[in-house]
Motif scaffolding. Sequence first.
Motif, PDB file in Angstrom:
ATOM      1  N   SER A 170       0.833  -1.206   0.000  1.00  0.00           N
ATOM      2  CA  SER A 170       0.000   0.000   0.000  1.00  0.00           C
ATOM      3  C   SER A 170       0.872   1.262   0.000  1.00  0.00           C
ATOM      4  CB  SER A 170      -0.970  -0.006   1.180  1.00  0.00           C
ATOM      5  OG  SER A 170      -0.257  -0.181   2.374  1.00  0.00           O
ATOM      6  N   ALA A 171       2.065   1.192   0.593  1.00  0.00           N
ATOM      7  CA  ALA A 171       2.954   2.360   0.570  1.00  0.00           C
ATOM      8  C   ALA A 171       3.384   2.641  -0.872  1.00  0.00           C
ATOM      9  CB  ALA A 171       4.171   2.124   1.454  1.00  0.00           C
ATOM     10  N   ARG A 172       3.659   1.560  -1.611  1.00  0.00           N
ATOM     11  CA  ARG A 172       4.058   1.755  -3.019  1.00  0.00           C
ATOM     12  C   ARG A 172       2.899   2.305  -3.842  1.00  0.00           C
ATOM     13  NH1 ARG A 172       7.868  -3.542  -3.855  1.00  0.00           N
ATOM     14  NH2 ARG A 172       9.770  -2.500  -3.206  1.00  0.00           N
ATOM     15  N   GLU A 173       1.690   1.791  -3.575  1.00  0.00           N
ATOM     16  CA  GLU A 173       0.525   2.290  -4.332  1.00  0.00           C
ATOM     17  C   GLU A 173       0.304   3.772  -4.052  1.00  0.00           C
ATOM     18  OE1 GLU A 173      -1.847  -1.942  -4.313  1.00  0.00           O
ATOM     19  OE2 GLU A 173      -2.612  -0.296  -3.067  1.00  0.00           O
ATOM     20  N   LEU A 174       0.406   4.130  -2.776  1.00  0.00           N
ATOM     21  CA  LEU A 174       0.213   5.533  -2.423  1.00  0.00           C
ATOM     22  C   LEU A 174       1.268   6.392  -3.107  1.00  0.00           C
ATOM     23  CD1 LEU A 174      -0.873   7.910  -0.814  1.00  0.00           C
ATOM     24  CD2 LEU A 174       0.389   7.090   1.192  1.00  0.00           C
ATOM     25  N   ASN A 175       2.472   5.884  -3.127  1.00  0.00           N
ATOM     26  CA  ASN A 175       3.534   6.651  -3.764  1.00  0.00           C
ATOM     27  C   ASN A 175       3.267   6.852  -5.252  1.00  0.00           C
ATOM     28  OD1 ASN A 175       5.930   7.954  -2.895  1.00  0.00           O
ATOM     29  ND2 ASN A 175       6.984   6.689  -4.396  1.00  0.00           N
ATOM     30  N   GLN A 176       2.717   5.788  -5.875  1.00  0.00           N
ATOM     31  CA  GLN A 176       2.402   5.926  -7.307  1.00  0.00           C
ATOM     32  C   GLN A 176       1.362   7.003  -7.532  1.00  0.00           C
ATOM     33  OE1 GLN A 176       1.331   2.028  -8.625  1.00  0.00           O
ATOM     34  NE2 GLN A 176       3.469   1.375  -8.681  1.00  0.00           N
ATOM     35  N   SER A 177       0.348   7.054  -6.645  1.00  0.00           N
ATOM     36  CA  SER A 177      -0.680   8.103  -6.787  1.00  0.00           C
ATOM     37  C   SER A 177      -0.044   9.477  -6.647  1.00  0.00           C
ATOM     38  CB  SER A 177      -1.747   7.979  -5.703  1.00  0.00           C
ATOM     39  OG  SER A 177      -2.483   6.836  -5.910  1.00  0.00           O
ATOM     40  N   LEU A 178       0.834   9.619  -5.669  1.00  0.00           N
ATOM     41  CA  LEU A 178       1.447  10.930  -5.452  1.00  0.00           C
ATOM     42  C   LEU A 178       2.356  11.308  -6.606  1.00  0.00           C
ATOM     43  CD1 LEU A 178       2.314  10.641  -1.653  1.00  0.00           C
ATOM     44  CD2 LEU A 178       0.399  11.855  -2.685  1.00  0.00           C
ATOM     45  N   ASN A 179       3.024  10.291  -7.176  1.00  0.00           N
ATOM     46  CA  ASN A 179       3.955  10.565  -8.273  1.00  0.00           C
ATOM     47  C   ASN A 179       3.287  11.098  -9.535  1.00  0.00           C
ATOM     48  OD1 ASN A 179       6.432   8.002  -7.560  1.00  0.00           O
ATOM     49  ND2 ASN A 179       6.393  10.166  -7.074  1.00  0.00           N
TER      50      ASN A 179
ATOM     51  N   GLU B   1       9.659  13.000  -6.632  1.00  0.00           N
ATOM     52  CA  GLU B   1      10.127  12.636  -5.285  1.00  0.00           C
ATOM     53  C   GLU B   1      10.590  13.875  -4.505  1.00  0.00           C
ATOM     54  OE1 GLU B   1       9.944   9.964  -3.391  1.00  0.00           O
ATOM     55  OE2 GLU B   1      11.259  10.711  -1.808  1.00  0.00           O
ATOM     56  N   ASN B   2      11.263  14.816  -5.190  1.00  0.00           N
ATOM     57  CA  ASN B   2      11.777  15.965  -4.426  1.00  0.00           C
ATOM     58  C   ASN B   2      10.688  16.983  -4.079  1.00  0.00           C
ATOM     59  OD1 ASN B   2      11.395  17.375  -6.787  1.00  0.00           O
ATOM     60  ND2 ASN B   2      13.517  18.035  -7.012  1.00  0.00           N
TER      61      ASN B   2
ATOM     62  N   ALA C  31      22.338  13.268   0.743  1.00  0.00           N
ATOM     63  CA  ALA C  31      23.528  12.673   1.368  1.00  0.00           C
ATOM     64  C   ALA C  31      23.150  12.033   2.705  1.00  0.00           C
ATOM     65  CB  ALA C  31      24.592  13.744   1.569  1.00  0.00           C
ATOM     66  N   VAL C  32      22.360  12.734   3.509  1.00  0.00           N
ATOM     67  CA  VAL C  32      21.964  12.191   4.818  1.00  0.00           C
ATOM     68  C   VAL C  32      21.083  10.960   4.615  1.00  0.00           C
ATOM     69  CG1 VAL C  32      20.584  12.652   6.893  1.00  0.00           C
ATOM     70  CG2 VAL C  32      22.157  14.403   6.033  1.00  0.00           C
ATOM     71  N   ARG C  33      20.133  11.078   3.701  1.00  0.00           N
ATOM     72  CA  ARG C  33      19.197   9.960   3.541  1.00  0.00           C
ATOM     73  C   ARG C  33      19.846   8.752   2.870  1.00  0.00           C
ATOM     74  NH1 ARG C  33      13.877  13.195   1.785  1.00  0.00           N
ATOM     75  NH2 ARG C  33      15.285  13.850   0.128  1.00  0.00           N
ATOM     76  N   ASP C  34      20.842   8.997   2.028  1.00  0.00           N
ATOM     77  CA  ASP C  34      21.582   7.858   1.448  1.00  0.00           C
ATOM     78  C   ASP C  34      22.214   7.030   2.557  1.00  0.00           C
ATOM     79  OD1 ASP C  34      21.029   8.622  -1.129  1.00  0.00           O
ATOM     80  OD2 ASP C  34      22.988   9.546  -1.500  1.00  0.00           O
ATOM     81  N   GLU C  35      22.795   7.720   3.538  1.00  0.00           N
ATOM     82  CA  GLU C  35      23.477   6.984   4.611  1.00  0.00           C
ATOM     83  C   GLU C  35      22.482   6.247   5.500  1.00  0.00           C
ATOM     84  OE1 GLU C  35      26.482   6.381   4.431  1.00  0.00           O
ATOM     85  OE2 GLU C  35      27.030   7.921   2.966  1.00  0.00           O
ATOM     86  N   LYS C  36      21.332   6.888   5.750  1.00  0.00           N
ATOM     87  CA  LYS C  36      20.317   6.192   6.563  1.00  0.00           C
ATOM     88  C   LYS C  36      19.845   4.931   5.842  1.00  0.00           C
ATOM     89  CE  LYS C  36      17.515   9.743   7.516  1.00  0.00           C
ATOM     90  NZ  LYS C  36      16.171  10.150   7.923  1.00  0.00           N
ATOM     91  N   VAL C  37      19.647   5.069   4.536  1.00  0.00           N
ATOM     92  CA  VAL C  37      19.173   3.921   3.750  1.00  0.00           C
ATOM     93  C   VAL C  37      20.191   2.781   3.796  1.00  0.00           C
ATOM     94  CG1 VAL C  37      18.815   3.169   1.358  1.00  0.00           C
ATOM     95  CG2 VAL C  37      17.611   5.162   2.235  1.00  0.00           C
ATOM     96  N   LYS C  38      21.477   3.132   3.708  1.00  0.00           N
ATOM     97  CA  LYS C  38      22.505   2.069   3.740  1.00  0.00           C
ATOM     98  C   LYS C  38      22.448   1.329   5.073  1.00  0.00           C
ATOM     99  CE  LYS C  38      25.915   4.524   1.159  1.00  0.00           C
ATOM    100  NZ  LYS C  38      27.184   5.208   1.395  1.00  0.00           N
ATOM    101  N   ALA C  39      22.234   2.070   6.159  1.00  0.00           N
ATOM    102  CA  ALA C  39      22.168   1.416   7.473  1.00  0.00           C
ATOM    103  C   ALA C  39      20.944   0.500   7.539  1.00  0.00           C
ATOM    104  CB  ALA C  39      22.116   2.462   8.583  1.00  0.00           C
ATOM    105  N   LEU C  40      19.808   0.978   7.044  1.00  0.00           N
ATOM    106  CA  LEU C  40      18.588   0.155   7.098  1.00  0.00           C
ATOM    107  C   LEU C  40      18.732  -1.088   6.222  1.00  0.00           C
ATOM    108  CD1 LEU C  40      15.858   2.966   6.978  1.00  0.00           C
ATOM    109  CD2 LEU C  40      16.575   1.640   8.960  1.00  0.00           C
ATOM    110  N   ARG C  41      19.415  -0.882   5.095  1.00  0.00           N
ATOM    111  CA  ARG C  41      19.590  -2.017   4.186  1.00  0.00           C
ATOM    112  C   ARG C  41      20.490  -3.092   4.782  1.00  0.00           C
ATOM    113  NH1 ARG C  41      20.783   0.849  -0.925  1.00  0.00           N
ATOM    114  NH2 ARG C  41      18.595   1.214  -1.387  1.00  0.00           N
TER     115      ARG C  41
ATOM    116  N   ASP D 149      12.654   5.316  -0.335  1.00  0.00           N
ATOM    117  CA  ASP D 149      13.395   4.062  -0.104  1.00  0.00           C
ATOM    118  C   ASP D 149      13.532   3.745   1.389  1.00  0.00           C
ATOM    119  OD1 ASP D 149      15.044   6.272  -0.058  1.00  0.00           O
ATOM    120  OD2 ASP D 149      16.670   5.387  -1.232  1.00  0.00           O
ATOM    121  N   GLU D 150      13.638   4.770   2.232  1.00  0.00           N
ATOM    122  CA  GLU D 150      13.687   4.524   3.684  1.00  0.00           C
ATOM    123  C   GLU D 150      12.364   3.918   4.132  1.00  0.00           C
ATOM    124  OE1 GLU D 150      15.135   7.885   6.280  1.00  0.00           O
ATOM    125  OE2 GLU D 150      14.913   8.976   4.413  1.00  0.00           O
ATOM    126  N   THR D 151      11.274   4.537   3.635  1.00  0.00           N
ATOM    127  CA  THR D 151       9.940   4.075   4.012  1.00  0.00           C
ATOM    128  C   THR D 151       9.746   2.620   3.585  1.00  0.00           C
ATOM    129  OG1 THR D 151       9.215   6.317   3.609  1.00  0.00           O
ATOM    130  CG2 THR D 151       7.491   4.677   3.777  1.00  0.00           C
TER     131      THR D 151
END
Length: 519
Positions: free
Chosen positions: A186-195, A200-201, A290-300, A469-471
């Motif tokens: 559902s998060a992906r579907e919602l994102n598609q609607s918003l897109n 993204e920015n 830059a900040v979110r790239d690093e957070k994503v790497k940690a979550l991954r 991607d974090e979400t």
Amino acid sequence: MDATIDTTSFVNPLRQGMRSTRAVQPCVMVIFGATGDLTHRKLLPALYNLAIEQPLPAQFTVVGVARRPFTDEEFRQQALDSINSFSRRRPVNPAIWDTFAKGLFYCQAQFDDPADYESLGKLLDRLDQERGVQGNRLFYLATPPVYYGAIGDLLSSSGVAKRGGGDAPGWSRIVVEKPFGHDLTSARELNQSLNKGFRENQIYRIDHYLGKETVQNIMVLRFGNGIFEPIWNRQYIDHVQITVAESIGIEGRADYYEQAGAIRDIVQNHMMQLLALTAMEPPNTFGADAVRDEKVKALRAIPPLMEAEIASDTVRGQYGSGIILGESVPAYCQERKVSPTSQTETFVALKLLIENWRWAGVPFYLRTGKRLTKRVTEIAIQFKRPPYLLFQGGGAAQLQPNVLSMRIQPNEGISLLFSAKVPGQEMRLRSVNMDFLYGSSFGVEPPEAYERLLLDAMLGDSTLFTRIDETELAWTLVDTIVRAWAKTSAPIASYEPGTWGPKESDALIERDGRTWRRL
Ligand code: BG6
């Protein structure tokens, strides 16, 4: 109808997120769900406080959108009541209020009726002229989540929002409240609607924890000092504990909470953000990506949990009836509108690993719950014991290892637990705390999380908002756990209000020879 690129997203990345002062361009903030609780308690008071502190331009305008038939005057009166009840700055300053109130407008609309978007578009075009807001539009979704997709779709199909990249003047951005979806799909579907209407920015997924001063200070503590980062790794750290404890119950939010439970309500967003900020590598700038790239790497780097691990490394609990802070409270499944057989968790404890060079073998223990002993949010870094115990006797055996705790709320601050000699002729040792308290050190009241985040959204700075991607990574983890829980026949653990959760939570950490901190 397309618009210009959102140029404010291209400001010097070195300044993003660590903003000193930047000017907000004239703009209109359109609040969907303008008569709801969030608008009443948080958004309008935050905007008024920003008006007092003056980062908002004179042309700043608010359009409240909701289903009830209000006039502009009635909406202004309602806003005044909200500010009188919930603003951190009271009483209301009449001069500031007068100017602020002149910029408040109301538009009655059904969130999913295309015809109403035509009226909204006309009102916004008129305000572009009358108030000089130059086509700059910040849409805020404060409605029940079920409308997010429809609003995203209709904003774009009606042309009320402008997708970055075209020629028309002005920018459009959209702020989306949590929950962002109910699961990964559902998060992906919602994102598609918003897109359809927003790149993204232009999408700002809000997690109000990121607006808290103390949460931002995690990055300053780690990367603004030279002494912590060299020891912030598996060589020195034994484990990390993250606690988000609340003494309140579900506060009449059964409809939402029955669907969410603690894992979707707190773990998927607030706790994963706290974990990511604690675990991430230093970004090379404080730019949003830059900040979110690093957070994503940690979550991954959190390995996928197997069913056996979910059985041993996660605990879900539900509060029974009892007494908390002297008040007798019903069990969760006796709360109004909660099913008497509900299996929704109001408590979660889990152990996660982060498989990378920095954190291999260092467990992160997370716990959160409603109706616990007290309200406290804390990240505690527990260091390894000294390699050799030089001091024998005199209490040395009972000494606690060093702990650096970042207290997010209340009593915001940082403290370091270390061993000290008790004054006297003998060599007796005791653990003591070195404390830093925001309140006494700075003597100023920090802004509310929503003030910071609304201002950042107006400025086009998305550093403190979550990227898709974090979400998605957080949902992937949560979905795996929720699916495994659904399969088990084990009943949900019960706990007494006013405690630290079910005994199974103690067992989870004690199995590793560790204990939860007493807070
Ligand atoms: C919200 C949750 O996101 O955060 C609530 O939906 C919770 O259930 C709240 O009570 C806690 O926020 P804070 O700022 O009081 O820690």
